[in-house]
Design a protein around this motif. Structure first.
Motif, PDB file in Angstrom:
ATOM      1  N   SER A   1       0.899  26.848  40.592  1.00 36.42           N
ATOM      2  CA  SER A   1       0.145  27.490  41.682  1.00 36.42           C
ATOM      3  C   SER A   1      -0.494  26.433  42.578  1.00 36.42           C
ATOM      4  CB  SER A   1      -0.915  28.425  41.124  1.00 36.42           C
ATOM      5  OG  SER A   1      -1.831  27.683  40.352  1.00 36.42           O
ATOM      6  N   VAL A   2      -0.970  25.344  41.978  1.00 37.31           N
ATOM      7  CA  VAL A   2      -1.591  24.267  42.766  1.00 37.31           C
ATOM      8  C   VAL A   2      -0.512  23.518  43.550  1.00 37.31           C
ATOM      9  CG1 VAL A   2      -3.065  22.223  42.644  1.00 37.31           C
ATOM     10  CG2 VAL A   2      -3.388  24.092  41.030  1.00 37.31           C
ATOM     11  N   GLN A   3       0.670  23.374  42.950  1.00 39.36           N
ATOM     12  CA  GLN A   3       1.790  22.709  43.646  1.00 39.36           C
ATOM     13  C   GLN A   3       2.034  23.349  44.999  1.00 39.36           C
ATOM     14  OE1 GLN A   3       5.450  22.801  41.444  1.00 39.36           O
ATOM     15  NE2 GLN A   3       4.938  21.012  40.236  1.00 39.36           N
ATOM     16  N   SER A   4       2.081  24.690  45.028  1.00 40.50           N
ATOM     17  CA  SER A   4       2.406  25.344  46.299  1.00 40.50           C
ATOM     18  C   SER A   4       1.280  25.147  47.313  1.00 40.50           C
ATOM     19  CB  SER A   4       2.737  26.822  46.103  1.00 40.50           C
ATOM     20  OG  SER A   4       1.656  27.456  45.487  1.00 40.50           O
ATOM     21  N   GLN A   5       0.020  25.082  46.840  1.00 35.79           N
ATOM     22  CA  GLN A   5      -1.093  24.821  47.774  1.00 35.79           C
ATOM     23  C   GLN A   5      -0.961  23.435  48.405  1.00 35.79           C
ATOM     24  OE1 GLN A   5      -4.694  25.307  45.513  1.00 35.79           O
ATOM     25  NE2 GLN A   5      -4.187  27.394  44.941  1.00 35.79           N
ATOM     26  N   ILE A   6      -0.620  22.455  47.573  1.00 32.79           N
ATOM     27  CA  ILE A   6      -0.498  21.077  48.098  1.00 32.79           C
ATOM     28  C   ILE A   6       0.711  20.968  49.034  1.00 32.79           C
ATOM     29  CG2 ILE A   6      -0.172  18.641  47.455  1.00 32.79           C
ATOM     30  CD1 ILE A   6      -2.945  19.662  46.748  1.00 32.79           C
ATOM     31  N   ILE A   7       1.810  21.641  48.681  1.00 32.16           N
ATOM     32  CA  ILE A   7       2.988  21.638  49.576  1.00 32.16           C
ATOM     33  C   ILE A   7       2.609  22.231  50.927  1.00 32.16           C
ATOM     34  CG2 ILE A   7       5.258  22.713  49.968  1.00 32.16           C
ATOM     35  CD1 ILE A   7       5.604  20.664  47.915  1.00 32.16           C
ATOM     36  N   ASN A   8       1.867  23.365  50.902  1.00 26.95           N
ATOM     37  CA  ASN A   8       1.465  23.989  52.176  1.00 26.95           C
ATOM     38  C   ASN A   8       0.557  23.058  52.971  1.00 26.95           C
ATOM     39  OD1 ASN A   8       2.923  26.316  51.876  1.00 26.95           O
ATOM     40  ND2 ASN A   8       1.311  27.375  50.759  1.00 26.95           N
ATOM     41  N   LEU A   9      -0.327  22.352  52.272  1.00 24.07           N
ATOM     42  CA  LEU A   9      -1.213  21.398  52.956  1.00 24.07           C
ATOM     43  C   LEU A   9      -0.383  20.294  53.619  1.00 24.07           C
ATOM     44  CD1 LEU A   9      -4.013  20.194  53.586  1.00 24.07           C
ATOM     45  CD2 LEU A   9      -3.935  19.077  51.338  1.00 24.07           C
ATOM     46  N   LEU A  10       0.593  19.749  52.876  1.00 24.40           N
ATOM     47  CA  LEU A  10       1.439  18.682  53.437  1.00 24.40           C
ATOM     48  C   LEU A  10       2.223  19.196  54.650  1.00 24.40           C
ATOM     49  CD1 LEU A  10       2.744  17.054  50.117  1.00 24.40           C
ATOM     50  CD2 LEU A  10       1.181  16.005  51.769  1.00 24.40           C
ATOM     51  N   LEU A  11       2.687  20.449  54.579  1.00 20.98           N
ATOM     52  CA  LEU A  11       3.415  21.024  55.724  1.00 20.98           C
ATOM     53  C   LEU A  11       2.501  21.150  56.939  1.00 20.98           C
ATOM     54  CD1 LEU A  11       5.438  23.835  53.893  1.00 20.98           C
ATOM     55  CD2 LEU A  11       6.396  21.835  55.045  1.00 20.98           C
ATOM     56  N   ASP A  12       1.264  21.635  56.721  1.00 26.21           N
ATOM     57  CA  ASP A  12       0.318  21.781  57.842  1.00 26.21           C
ATOM     58  C   ASP A  12       0.007  20.417  58.469  1.00 26.21           C
ATOM     59  OD1 ASP A  12       0.211  24.451  57.380  1.00 26.21           O
ATOM     60  OD2 ASP A  12      -1.701  24.429  56.313  1.00 26.21           O
ATOM     61  N   LEU A  13      -0.242  19.431  57.622  1.00 24.03           N
ATOM     62  CA  LEU A  13      -0.603  18.102  58.130  1.00 24.03           C
ATOM     63  C   LEU A  13       0.573  17.457  58.860  1.00 24.03           C
ATOM     64  CD1 LEU A  13      -2.647  16.830  55.062  1.00 24.03           C
ATOM     65  CD2 LEU A  13      -3.556  17.506  57.295  1.00 24.03           C
ATOM     66  N   ARG A  14       1.787  17.710  58.353  1.00 23.30           N
ATOM     67  CA  ARG A  14       2.982  17.156  59.026  1.00 23.30           C
ATOM     68  C   ARG A  14       3.061  17.679  60.454  1.00 23.30           C
ATOM     69  NH1 ARG A  14       8.532  18.799  56.387  1.00 23.30           N
ATOM     70  NH2 ARG A  14       8.252  20.712  57.585  1.00 23.30           N
ATOM     71  N   GLU A  15       2.825  18.978  60.584  1.00 25.02           N
ATOM     72  CA  GLU A  15       2.930  19.569  61.917  1.00 25.02           C
ATOM     73  C   GLU A  15       1.787  19.088  62.819  1.00 25.02           C
ATOM     74  OE1 GLU A  15       3.819  23.697  61.769  1.00 25.02           O
ATOM     75  OE2 GLU A  15       3.226  23.974  63.857  1.00 25.02           O
ATOM     76  N   LYS A  16       0.573  19.094  62.263  1.00 27.83           N
ATOM     77  CA  LYS A  16      -0.597  18.745  63.071  1.00 27.83           C
ATOM     78  C   LYS A  16      -0.558  17.290  63.550  1.00 27.83           C
ATOM     79  CE  LYS A  16      -5.632  18.832  62.812  1.00 27.83           C
ATOM     80  NZ  LYS A  16      -6.775  19.030  61.925  1.00 27.83           N
ATOM     81  N   HIS A  17      -0.144  16.385  62.660  1.00 27.87           N
ATOM     82  CA  HIS A  17      -0.191  14.945  62.999  1.00 27.87           C
ATOM     83  C   HIS A  17       1.185  14.354  63.287  1.00 27.87           C
ATOM     84  CE1 HIS A  17      -4.440  14.740  62.023  1.00 27.87           C
ATOM     85  NE2 HIS A  17      -4.194  15.389  60.902  1.00 27.87           N
ATOM     86  N   HIS A  18       2.228  15.214  63.295  1.00 25.62           N
ATOM     87  CA  HIS A  18       3.592  14.758  63.553  1.00 25.62           C
ATOM     88  C   HIS A  18       3.982  13.646  62.567  1.00 25.62           C
ATOM     89  CE1 HIS A  18       7.015  15.446  65.911  1.00 25.62           C
ATOM     90  NE2 HIS A  18       7.051  14.290  66.530  1.00 25.62           N
ATOM     91  N   LEU A  19       3.676  13.881  61.287  1.00 25.27           N
ATOM     92  CA  LEU A  19       3.940  12.883  60.243  1.00 25.27           C
ATOM     93  C   LEU A  19       5.399  12.949  59.788  1.00 25.27           C
ATOM     94  CD1 LEU A  19       0.798  13.583  58.032  1.00 25.27           C
ATOM     95  CD2 LEU A  19       1.188  11.544  59.416  1.00 25.27           C
ATOM     96  N   SER A  20       5.886  11.832  59.285  1.00 21.77           N
ATOM     97  CA  SER A  20       7.191  11.801  58.607  1.00 21.77           C
ATOM     98  C   SER A  20       6.938  11.517  57.136  1.00 21.77           C
ATOM     99  CB  SER A  20       8.074  10.691  59.182  1.00 21.77           C
ATOM    100  OG  SER A  20       8.203  10.839  60.566  1.00 21.77           O
ATOM    101  N   TYR A  21       7.684  12.196  56.265  1.00 21.25           N
ATOM    102  CA  TYR A  21       7.515  11.977  54.821  1.00 21.25           C
ATOM    103  C   TYR A  21       8.832  11.519  54.182  1.00 21.25           C
ATOM    104  CZ  TYR A  21       3.413  15.174  55.111  1.00 21.25           C
ATOM    105  OH  TYR A  21       2.233  15.805  55.425  1.00 21.25           O
ATOM    106  N   LEU A  22       8.721  10.614  53.228  1.00 23.94           N
ATOM    107  CA  LEU A  22       9.791  10.424  52.244  1.00 23.94           C
ATOM    108  C   LEU A  22       9.251  11.101  50.994  1.00 23.94           C
ATOM    109  CD1 LEU A  22      12.512   9.122  51.410  1.00 23.94           C
ATOM    110  CD2 LEU A  22      11.195   7.222  50.492  1.00 23.94           C
ATOM    111  N   PHE A  23       9.838  12.244  50.629  1.00 26.96           N
ATOM    112  CA  PHE A  23       9.292  13.064  49.548  1.00 26.96           C
ATOM    113  C   PHE A  23      10.138  12.844  48.295  1.00 26.96           C
ATOM    114  CE2 PHE A  23       8.452  16.914  47.163  1.00 26.96           C
ATOM    115  CZ  PHE A  23       7.094  17.087  47.353  1.00 26.96           C
ATOM    116  N   ILE A  24       9.580  12.072  47.355  1.00 25.83           N
ATOM    117  CA  ILE A  24      10.321  11.712  46.141  1.00 25.83           C
ATOM    118  C   ILE A  24      10.026  12.749  45.062  1.00 25.83           C
ATOM    119  CG2 ILE A  24      10.465   9.984  44.317  1.00 25.83           C
ATOM    120  CD1 ILE A  24       9.722   7.886  46.451  1.00 25.83           C
ATOM    121  N   SER A  25      11.086  13.322  44.482  1.00 21.71           N
ATOM    122  CA  SER A  25      10.874  14.363  43.475  1.00 21.71           C
ATOM    123  C   SER A  25      12.106  14.487  42.588  1.00 21.71           C
ATOM    124  CB  SER A  25      10.613  15.699  44.174  1.00 21.71           C
ATOM    125  OG  SER A  25      10.449  16.723  43.243  1.00 21.71           O
TER     126      SER A  25
END
Ligand code: SF4
Length: 323
Positions: free
Chosen positions: A193-217
């Protein structure tokens, strides 16, 4: 709608090799190398997320650390807006350091237990000359960005839950106004449940700050929620790259097919899961030919002799003699 293909390139990795020497004997002679990353190339555009997936030990984290200058590559180039980062001295890295950040798997061990949240969030900006007002003002804004309230400011990392600690780590990365963030198994240690909250946070921040991620998983189920494209790694090499949806819905490489078959899908027959037999070979002694051939259910004679070259099929780049 955001289309990564229309964005400018931010980071280009070209034929990167990061090998670690194996030393033996009284004189510590180099007797071989662990080929953690072996001839890896990929691009990341502004605002784009590229996921790097594969079993543990396949070299994903070493790539992330190499991009950020935390490991030394023996060959290749890493271009950040055209400037080559490989081989830079500590001083030459300084202007780039703030622009490329990393979020680690274990937030507790990556936060100094003796520092308050206020100190943690303002240490970097102070070091880089980015503090232009009261420290509290900056720290409160950063906490707001990651969905935490200002009562956290004078508390220590051990006083928070795992999810809150990861939010603090994200706020610390944001404190330097980065453009590129390596998220190294950033949600793997958290409850679902916390995973999905953090994923949503990363998505919001990506859009707001135009960030690029290398997402290792290692988890394709998580990757499909956040990444535009995915690169599948096996034994230090990228074996398949493409649009996340295409790779997951129609995997081409036999290794990707096995990974995808392990993702639980409601209604899918468990018997369709592809079980790979045998161990992952040692990266110190990779097999000849295709490195996956000892475990591949579709291996042919040519696979034991020749390393497959990359081919692009319907927009998916795959390294396999089947194509
Ligand atoms: Fe399997 Fe051969 Fe393709 Fe390697 S090249 S993945 S061994 S079929």
């Amino acid at each position: 709608m955001y289309d990564p293909a229309e964005q400018p390139l931010l980071l280009e990795a070209r034929h990167v090799r990061t090998w670690f020497p194996i030393r033996r004997g009284m004189l510590s002679r180099v007797t071989g190398h662990v080929r953690a990353v072996d001839d890896v190339s990929f691009d990341i555009r502004r605002g784009e997320t590229l996921a790097l997936v594969g079993e543990s030990g396949c070299g994903k984290t070493t790539i992330g650390r190499t991009l950020l200058g935390l490991e030394t590559a023996r060959e290749g180039n890493v271009l950040f807006e055209g400037a080559n980062l490989l081989g830079l001295s500590v001083a030459a890295w300084r202007p780039f350091r703030r622009r490329l950040q990393m979020i680690f798997q274990d937030p507790l061990s990556s936060l100094n237990p003796r520092m308050t949240v206020l100190d943690i969030l303002t240490e970097g900006p102070a070091h880089h000359g980015l503090l232009h007002g009261p420290r509290e003002e900056l720290a409160e804004r950063l906490l707001g960005e990651v969905g935490m309230d200002t009562s956290s400011l004078h508390r220590y990392p051990h006083e928070f839950s795992g999810g809150q600690r990861q939010r603090i780590c994200i706020a610390r990365a944001l404190s330097l106004n980065p453009e590129f963030i390596v998220c190294d198994e950033a949600v793997s240690a958290l409850d679902v449940s916390v995973q999905s909250q953090i994923i949503n946070l990363l998505l919001d921040l990506r859009e707001k700050h135009h960030l690029s991620y290398l997402f290792i998983s290692h988890d394709l189920g998580v990757v499909r929620l956040i990444s535009h494209r995915v690169a599948v790694m096996y034994l230090g090499r990228i074996v398949e790259t493409g649009n996340t949806r295409s790779v997951i819905e129609t995997p081409r490489h036999p290794y990707t097919r096995a990974l995808v078959s392990a993702v639980p899908v409601p209604g899918r027959d468990r018997a369709r899961r592809i079980i790979l037999h045998g161990e992952v070979p040692s990266p110190a002694r990779p097999p000849p030919g295709c490195p996956f051939h000892p475990r591949c259910p579709e291996a042919m004679d040519v696979c034991r002799r020749e390393v497959p070259t990359a081919r692009t099929v319907d927009g998916i780049t795959v390294q396999c003699h089947l194509y």
